[in-house]
Design a protein around this motif. Structure first.
Motif, PDB file in Angstrom:
ATOM      1  N   GLY A  85      63.270  20.039  20.514  1.00 19.98           N
ATOM      2  CA  GLY A  85      61.917  20.373  20.092  1.00 19.98           C
ATOM      3  C   GLY A  85      61.894  21.603  19.202  1.00 19.98           C
ATOM      4  O   GLY A  85      61.176  21.651  18.190  1.00 19.98           O
ATOM      5  N   ILE A  86      62.682  22.608  19.560  1.00 16.07           N
ATOM      6  CA  ILE A  86      62.762  23.832  18.750  1.00 16.07           C
ATOM      7  C   ILE A  86      63.338  23.526  17.377  1.00 16.07           C
ATOM      8  O   ILE A  86      62.824  23.981  16.340  1.00 16.07           O
ATOM      9  N   GLN A  87      64.410  22.721  17.352  1.00 18.85           N
ATOM     10  CA  GLN A  87      65.026  22.349  16.066  1.00 18.85           C
ATOM     11  C   GLN A  87      64.019  21.625  15.177  1.00 18.85           C
ATOM     12  O   GLN A  87      63.893  21.902  13.981  1.00 18.85           O
ATOM     13  N   THR A  88      63.319  20.672  15.790  1.00 20.25           N
ATOM     14  CA  THR A  88      62.373  19.871  15.014  1.00 20.25           C
ATOM     15  C   THR A  88      61.245  20.726  14.453  1.00 20.25           C
ATOM     16  O   THR A  88      60.842  20.578  13.292  1.00 20.25           O
ATOM     17  N   ALA A  89      60.740  21.640  15.266  1.00 21.54           N
ATOM     18  CA  ALA A  89      59.649  22.512  14.819  1.00 21.54           C
ATOM     19  C   ALA A  89      60.100  23.396  13.667  1.00 21.54           C
ATOM     20  O   ALA A  89      59.403  23.529  12.647  1.00 21.54           O
ATOM     21  N   ILE A  90      61.275  24.013  13.801  1.00 29.20           N
ATOM     22  CA  ILE A  90      61.767  24.921  12.766  1.00 29.20           C
ATOM     23  C   ILE A  90      62.066  24.149  11.475  1.00 29.20           C
ATOM     24  O   ILE A  90      61.698  24.587  10.375  1.00 29.20           O
ATOM     25  N   LEU A  91      62.726  23.001  11.606  1.00 34.21           N
ATOM     26  CA  LEU A  91      63.009  22.188  10.423  1.00 34.21           C
ATOM     27  C   LEU A  91      61.709  21.778   9.730  1.00 34.21           C
ATOM     28  O   LEU A  91      61.584  21.890   8.505  1.00 34.21           O
ATOM     29  N   SER A  92      60.743  21.334  10.501  1.00 33.61           N
ATOM     30  CA  SER A  92      59.462  20.892   9.927  1.00 33.61           C
ATOM     31  C   SER A  92      58.774  22.018   9.165  1.00 33.61           C
ATOM     32  O   SER A  92      58.299  21.839   8.028  1.00 33.61           O
ATOM     33  N   ALA A  93      58.735  23.195   9.784  1.00 36.69           N
ATOM     34  CA  ALA A  93      58.058  24.332   9.151  1.00 36.69           C
ATOM     35  C   ALA A  93      58.772  24.779   7.888  1.00 36.69           C
ATOM     36  O   ALA A  93      58.144  25.080   6.861  1.00 36.69           O
ATOM     37  N   LEU A  94      60.104  24.815   7.925  1.00 37.33           N
ATOM     38  CA  LEU A  94      60.856  25.344   6.781  1.00 37.33           C
ATOM     39  C   LEU A  94      60.933  24.351   5.628  1.00 37.33           C
ATOM     40  O   LEU A  94      60.941  24.763   4.460  1.00 37.33           O
ATOM     41  N   VAL A  95      60.998  23.061   5.925  1.00 33.55           N
ATOM     42  CA  VAL A  95      60.969  22.060   4.852  1.00 33.55           C
ATOM     43  C   VAL A  95      59.642  22.164   4.094  1.00 33.55           C
ATOM     44  O   VAL A  95      59.600  22.123   2.853  1.00 33.55           O
ATOM     45  N   ASN A  96      58.562  22.320   4.833  1.00 31.97           N
ATOM     46  CA  ASN A  96      57.252  22.461   4.203  1.00 31.97           C
ATOM     47  C   ASN A  96      57.156  23.776   3.417  1.00 31.97           C
ATOM     48  O   ASN A  96      56.641  23.815   2.295  1.00 31.97           O
ATOM     49  N   ALA A  97      57.686  24.849   3.989  1.00 30.85           N
ATOM     50  CA  ALA A  97      57.604  26.147   3.323  1.00 30.85           C
ATOM     51  C   ALA A  97      58.407  26.178   2.042  1.00 30.85           C
ATOM     52  O   ALA A  97      58.002  26.798   1.049  1.00 30.85           O
ATOM     53  N   LYS A  98      59.552  25.480   2.051  1.00 34.99           N
ATOM     54  CA  LYS A  98      60.427  25.515   0.877  1.00 34.99           C
ATOM     55  C   LYS A  98      59.723  24.985  -0.366  1.00 34.99           C
ATOM     56  O   LYS A  98      59.970  25.464  -1.486  1.00 34.99           O
ATOM     57  N   ALA A  99      58.858  24.038  -0.173  1.00 33.28           N
ATOM     58  CA  ALA A  99      58.150  23.422  -1.317  1.00 33.28           C
ATOM     59  C   ALA A  99      57.164  24.371  -1.962  1.00 33.28           C
ATOM     60  O   ALA A  99      56.709  24.138  -3.086  1.00 33.28           O
ATOM     61  N   THR A 100      56.821  25.459  -1.278  1.00 35.46           N
ATOM     62  CA  THR A 100      55.802  26.370  -1.802  1.00 35.46           C
ATOM     63  C   THR A 100      56.350  27.768  -2.114  1.00 35.46           C
ATOM     64  O   THR A 100      55.574  28.690  -2.370  1.00 35.46           O
ATOM     65  N   ASN A 178      46.300  34.427  23.451  1.00 35.18           N
ATOM     66  CA  ASN A 178      45.062  34.605  22.683  1.00 35.18           C
ATOM     67  C   ASN A 178      45.139  35.837  21.775  1.00 35.18           C
ATOM     68  O   ASN A 178      44.700  35.804  20.618  1.00 35.18           O
ATOM     69  N   PHE A 179      45.687  36.926  22.287  1.00 36.19           N
ATOM     70  CA  PHE A 179      45.843  38.144  21.487  1.00 36.19           C
ATOM     71  C   PHE A 179      46.816  37.898  20.342  1.00 36.19           C
ATOM     72  O   PHE A 179      46.598  38.333  19.202  1.00 36.19           O
ATOM     73  N   LEU A 180      47.891  37.175  20.638  1.00 37.05           N
ATOM     74  CA  LEU A 180      48.849  36.808  19.594  1.00 37.05           C
ATOM     75  C   LEU A 180      48.166  35.978  18.518  1.00 37.05           C
ATOM     76  O   LEU A 180      48.359  36.208  17.310  1.00 37.05           O
ATOM     77  N   ASP A 181      47.392  35.010  18.952  1.00 37.29           N
ATOM     78  CA  ASP A 181      46.690  34.128  18.035  1.00 37.29           C
ATOM     79  C   ASP A 181      45.808  34.941  17.080  1.00 37.29           C
ATOM     80  O   ASP A 181      45.839  34.766  15.851  1.00 37.29           O
ATOM     81  N   GLN A 182      45.044  35.857  17.638  1.00 43.88           N
ATOM     82  CA  GLN A 182      44.156  36.695  16.813  1.00 43.88           C
ATOM     83  C   GLN A 182      44.945  37.538  15.817  1.00 43.88           C
ATOM     84  O   GLN A 182      44.584  37.651  14.644  1.00 43.88           O
ATOM     85  N   THR A 183      46.038  38.133  16.294  1.00 45.83           N
ATOM     86  CA  THR A 183      46.829  39.020  15.441  1.00 45.83           C
ATOM     87  C   THR A 183      47.493  38.254  14.309  1.00 45.83           C
ATOM     88  O   THR A 183      47.480  38.680  13.143  1.00 45.83           O
ATOM     89  N   ILE A 184      48.072  37.110  14.642  1.00 43.80           N
ATOM     90  CA  ILE A 184      48.771  36.319  13.632  1.00 43.80           C
ATOM     91  C   ILE A 184      47.800  35.808  12.577  1.00 43.80           C
ATOM     92  O   ILE A 184      48.015  35.984  11.368  1.00 43.80           O
ATOM     93  N   ARG A 185      46.710  35.190  13.016  1.00 42.99           N
ATOM     94  CA  ARG A 185      45.802  34.549  12.055  1.00 42.99           C
ATOM     95  C   ARG A 185      44.974  35.545  11.267  1.00 42.99           C
ATOM     96  O   ARG A 185      44.578  35.263  10.126  1.00 42.99           O
ATOM     97  N   ALA A 186      44.764  36.729  11.807  1.00 42.60           N
ATOM     98  CA  ALA A 186      44.045  37.751  11.045  1.00 42.60           C
ATOM     99  C   ALA A 186      44.864  38.236   9.865  1.00 42.60           C
ATOM    100  O   ALA A 186      44.313  38.737   8.868  1.00 42.60           O
ATOM    101  N   ASN A 187      46.180  38.067   9.946  1.00 41.36           N
ATOM    102  CA  ASN A 187      47.057  38.583   8.903  1.00 41.36           C
ATOM    103  C   ASN A 187      47.759  37.489   8.095  1.00 41.36           C
ATOM    104  O   ASN A 187      48.305  37.771   7.032  1.00 41.36           O
ATOM    105  N   ASN A 188      47.746  36.263   8.624  1.00 45.92           N
ATOM    106  CA  ASN A 188      48.324  35.152   7.871  1.00 45.92           C
ATOM    107  C   ASN A 188      47.808  33.848   8.476  1.00 45.92           C
ATOM    108  O   ASN A 188      48.408  33.302   9.397  1.00 45.92           O
ATOM    109  N   PRO A 189      46.716  33.308   7.939  1.00 42.65           N
ATOM    110  CA  PRO A 189      46.106  32.095   8.514  1.00 42.65           C
ATOM    111  C   PRO A 189      47.002  30.869   8.424  1.00 42.65           C
ATOM    112  O   PRO A 189      46.791  29.908   9.185  1.00 42.65           O
ATOM    113  N   ASN A 190      47.984  30.886   7.524  1.00 42.36           N
ATOM    114  CA  ASN A 190      48.732  29.656   7.246  1.00 42.36           C
ATOM    115  C   ASN A 190      50.166  29.649   7.754  1.00 42.36           C
ATOM    116  O   ASN A 190      50.853  28.633   7.636  1.00 42.36           O
ATOM    117  N   VAL A 191      50.649  30.756   8.301  1.00 41.74           N
ATOM    118  CA  VAL A 191      52.036  30.784   8.736  1.00 41.74           C
ATOM    119  C   VAL A 191      52.254  29.804   9.886  1.00 41.74           C
ATOM    120  O   VAL A 191      51.412  29.648  10.771  1.00 41.74           O
TER     121      VAL A 191
END
Length: 779
Positions: A85-100, A178-191
């Protein structure tokens, strides 16, 4: 066969407290898996009735998973486990990120500093494979294991992905999602955001659909399902790249025929979590009470215990602690002997490995090195907790057997297999203490209840004082063989406490020592019972180096010394000669010292150096001269001082300067190391040992664990207990009978193999060990 339950008392029941590593499969889950293999074995992709019945199991389990993690809006994909699951998540995120990617911009990949190694290693792997070349950064944590939100706020704007952990596997510390969610999205909504939820399942409430988490990984075997089944959550519309392509199973997201028995077992576990089963898990409130009960037992057993995490921000099912004065391996060995399973925060080797999780939290080194993890699951019962607590207290009391503690509490003999585990074993002769590659030596004379301590190490100072108090021993002297470069001696602190009135020189040699004449030379000596300890100046390694010879009293100056032990510091080591390239070293002086030792101690006297880098315990000149040509040439006067100095200087140039955190004090070279291969010893299993015992009437079976382990439980066929700390004394006692047949056993086969190899190296001809030890051969 050797049956390690035959002729013994009722074996102790297993107390399993390592659930964060894995769990047993619950009977209900095992039954569901077996039934599926036998009757509902169809392929879920098949359209006939048997296939449809199988698909119903898949669909039911998927819907249950969604309910449990609060993920109605997202996808559930079944996997082989969390790592996939970890491999799949990281691969999915990075393949998408590479295109941008913007080639002019620098990017990072963020992960929590206390994450399971599967996360950073996977980030490194796919970052390299996909040629993204982002900087991989660890998010710091505070002393409670909480992620640094300021760091996240600063770094996440340039991050392609952030990976965090819901619950830490070593400490049980949970993050505020929840605190993590707020902190992350306040500084990068798309990561892209992945959360490792392995240790959270069944222990905390999850509502992933109410968060912006993109991916979450889960594993079945951490919660009573079989190994090889897991699942991952993928937020709706989150980028996804299948890591396994093929037949298009799981709606094309993860190909390969589904693990139907694993899913059936997982479904049974989910039914228990959802209250859909007659069986149920223990409520979280009760789990907290269980933890408090364990804490109470541990505190009673080990009053100085230190817990490595706060209970305020950790799940109820995990305890991480350290016990001052004990390594994690020692506590693991103790608990294993009591049939309690826990996990170590460090590797079980002579080189201490610290917990990277506790290091990241900024805890002291000793806590990281000595960490023990005790974990249980929500299927734990009150009865099991009661037994565990009684066993923990009783196991700790067995340490009195080795005089490692001064406990006086009574033993509940109903919980242990021995009625007298606090009876102290006899202690006479030599005891070896090891810390890494360094050695301290304690010699005890039982008749006079006196002792001397040589080359004291700070790590064993308190243990020494406990042992002296426990045994009622008087310390005669504490002496260093030289000024050590790789550690600070604790001689002064020990002498201040236990020998305050004694006058001595800088190394601890008593000022009131007498002198004796040996071969026309005067040497100082002190008396210990019926033996003498003679001080010999043996410079070379350092200018202050001395050797201490424990021998029989001298009645005539010309007689040959009867040396029992030669404590020669770093003059002669196993497979080596002490290095001589320090500022206070002298190769000519070392040449003379080596020849003097040859004259005084003879070929068979046991040499006890201040370092043992390869777990060989002790040696003698005969053994060393066989494998060390330079030493042999010196002892046989085949080379002079100049030639020795030349060869020694060349040898010292090849010294590996450090081993871990230790300065190497021996002049090891690759040629010398290759010439000193490990001795091959006979390895027995139960069947072959049974045959050997039946065939030989003279075979001695020896348990080489420490006395407290032996006292807790052992096979009664192994009637002798020779702990590794007293192996050198055993060698001395058996030197005249090296043809005797010995078979050694320990917990897992590691210590018995080392001991057998050491005996074989010293010329013992018939030594074997039980491969796998008690771990593979039931009590």
């Amino acid at each position: 066969m050797i049956n390690l339950s035959k002729n013994t008392k009722q074996p102790l029941s297993l107390i399993y407290l390592d659930a964060n590593a894995t769990t047993q499969v619950l009977p209900q889950a095992a039954s569901a898996a077996l039934s599926t293999m036998e009757t509902l074995f169809g392929n879920p992709s098949s359209s006939h009735i048997t296939g449809l019945q199988a698909k119903q199991i898949v669909d039911k389990t998927r819907q249950q998973a969604k309910s449990i993690i609060g993920a109605d809006e997202g996808k559930i994909i079944f996997t082989s486990g969390a790592t996939e699951g970890i491999q799949t998540a990281i691969l999915s995120a990075l393949v998408n990120a590479k295109a941008t990617l913007n080639k002019t911009k620098s990017y990072s990949l963020l992960y929590g500093a206390t994450e399971h190694k599967a996360v950073p290693e996977s980030l490194k792997h796919w970052n390299k494979i996909l040629e993204i070349n982002a900087e991989i950064k660890a998010i710091p944590v505070d002393e409670k294991g909480q992620l640094d939100m300021d760091f996240i706020a600063k770094e996440v704007p340039n991050a392609l992905m952030i990976c965090t952990m819901a619950v830490n596997n070593e400490t049980g510390v949970y993050q505020d999602i929840n605190f993590l969610d707020q902190t992350i999205r306040a500084n990068n909504p798309n990561v892209a955001w992945m959360v490792d939820c392995v240790q959270a399942l069944g222990k905390t409430d999850l509502a992933l659909a109410l968060t912006s988490i993109d991916y979450a990984a889960f594993s079945g075997h951490k919660l009573y399902a079989p190994k090889g089944i897991g699942f991952m959550y993928v937020k709706e519309n989150a980028p996804f790249t299948p890591i396994i392509a093929g037949g298009g199973q799981e709606s094309g997201l993860r190909s390969g025929t589904e693990n139907l028995p694993g899913l059936a077992a997982l479904s049974e576990i989910f039914s228990m979590l959802l209250g859909q089963s007659e069986a149920s898990f223990t409520p979280v409130k009760t789990l907290h009470l269980y933890r408090l009960q364990l804490v109470s037992a541990l505190t009673q057993a080990f009053p100085e215990i230190t817990f490595n995490h706060s209970f305020e921000n950790s799940v109820a099912t995990t305890l991480n602690f350290a016990i001052p004065g004990f390594s994690s391996k020692e506590i693991m060995d103790l608990f294993d002997a009591a049939n309690i399973r826990v996990s170590s925060g460090s590797a079980c080797s002579s080189k201490v490995t610290r917990s990277f999780v506790l290091d990241a939290m900024g805890l002291p080194a000793w806590q990281s090195e000595s960490a023990i993890r005790m974990s249980f699951g929500p299927a734990m019962t009150q009865t099991e907790i009661d037994i565990a607590c009684n066993r923990i207290v009783s196991a700790a009391q067995a340490l009195v057997q080795s005089c490692l503690t001064l406990g006086t509490k009574s033993i509940d003999t109903h919980t242990m297999n021995t009625n007298s585990i606090t009876d102290k074993t006899e202690l006479e002769g030599l005891v070896q203490f090891k810390v890494g590659g360094s050695c301290s030596w304690l010699y005890v004379d039982k008749k006079t209840q006196s002792a001397l301590f040589i080359d004291p190490l700070p790590e064993v100072s308190e243990r020494l004082q406990t042992l002296l108090t426990c045994r009622g021993l008087d310390l005669v002297a504490v002496i260093d063989t030289h000024g050590h470069a790789d550690h600070e001696s604790c001689r002064n602190s020990i002498a201040k406490k236990l020998l305050a009135e004694q006058q001595s020189d800088s190394l601890g040699w008593p000022a009131d020592a007498q002198t004796t004449n040996i071969h026309g030379q005067k040497y100082p000596y002190i008396i210990l019972g019926d033996k003498w300890l003679i001080k010999i100046a043996t410079p070379g390694h350092t200018d202050d180096s001395i050797s201490l010879l424990l021998c029989d009293p001298i009645t005539h100056s010309a007689e040959k010394l009867q040396v029992h032990y030669a404590f020669c510091g770093d003059l002669i080591l196993m497979d080596s000669i002490g290095r001589s390239n320090f500022s206070t070293s002298s190769t000519p002086a070392m040449y003379s010292s080596l020849q003097l030792m040859n004259t005084l101690i003879g070929k068979d006297s046991l040499i006890c150096p201040s370092h043992d880098y390869h777990n060989e315990f002790t040696t003698c000149l005969e053994t060393e001269m066989t494998g060390n040509s330079l030493l042999r040439q010196v002892m046989n006067s085949e080379i002079d001082i100049e030639e020795f100095s030349s060869k020694k200087i060349k040898m010292d140039k090849h010294i590996i300067e450090e081993s871990g955190n230790e300065i190497m004090c021996g002049a090891f070279t690759s040629n010398l190391a290759s010439a000193c291969q490990k001795v091959v010893v006979h390895e027995y299993d139960s069947a072959s040992l049974t045959k050997a015992v039946q065939k030989s009437s003279n075979m001695q079976l020896i348990d080489i664990r420490e006395p407290h382990e032996y006292a807790l439980q052992h096979d009664e066929k192994f009637t002798n207990n020779v702990p590794l700390t007293r192996l050198v004394q055993f060698v001395k006692e058996q030197q005249q009978d090296k043809e005797q047949e010995f078979v050694l056993v320990c917990r897992s086969g590691g210590r018995s193999q080392l001991a057998a190899q050491a005996l074989g190296r010293l010329g013992f001809e018939n030594v074997g060990h039980l491969k796998g030890g008690y771990a593979l051969h039931q009590y």
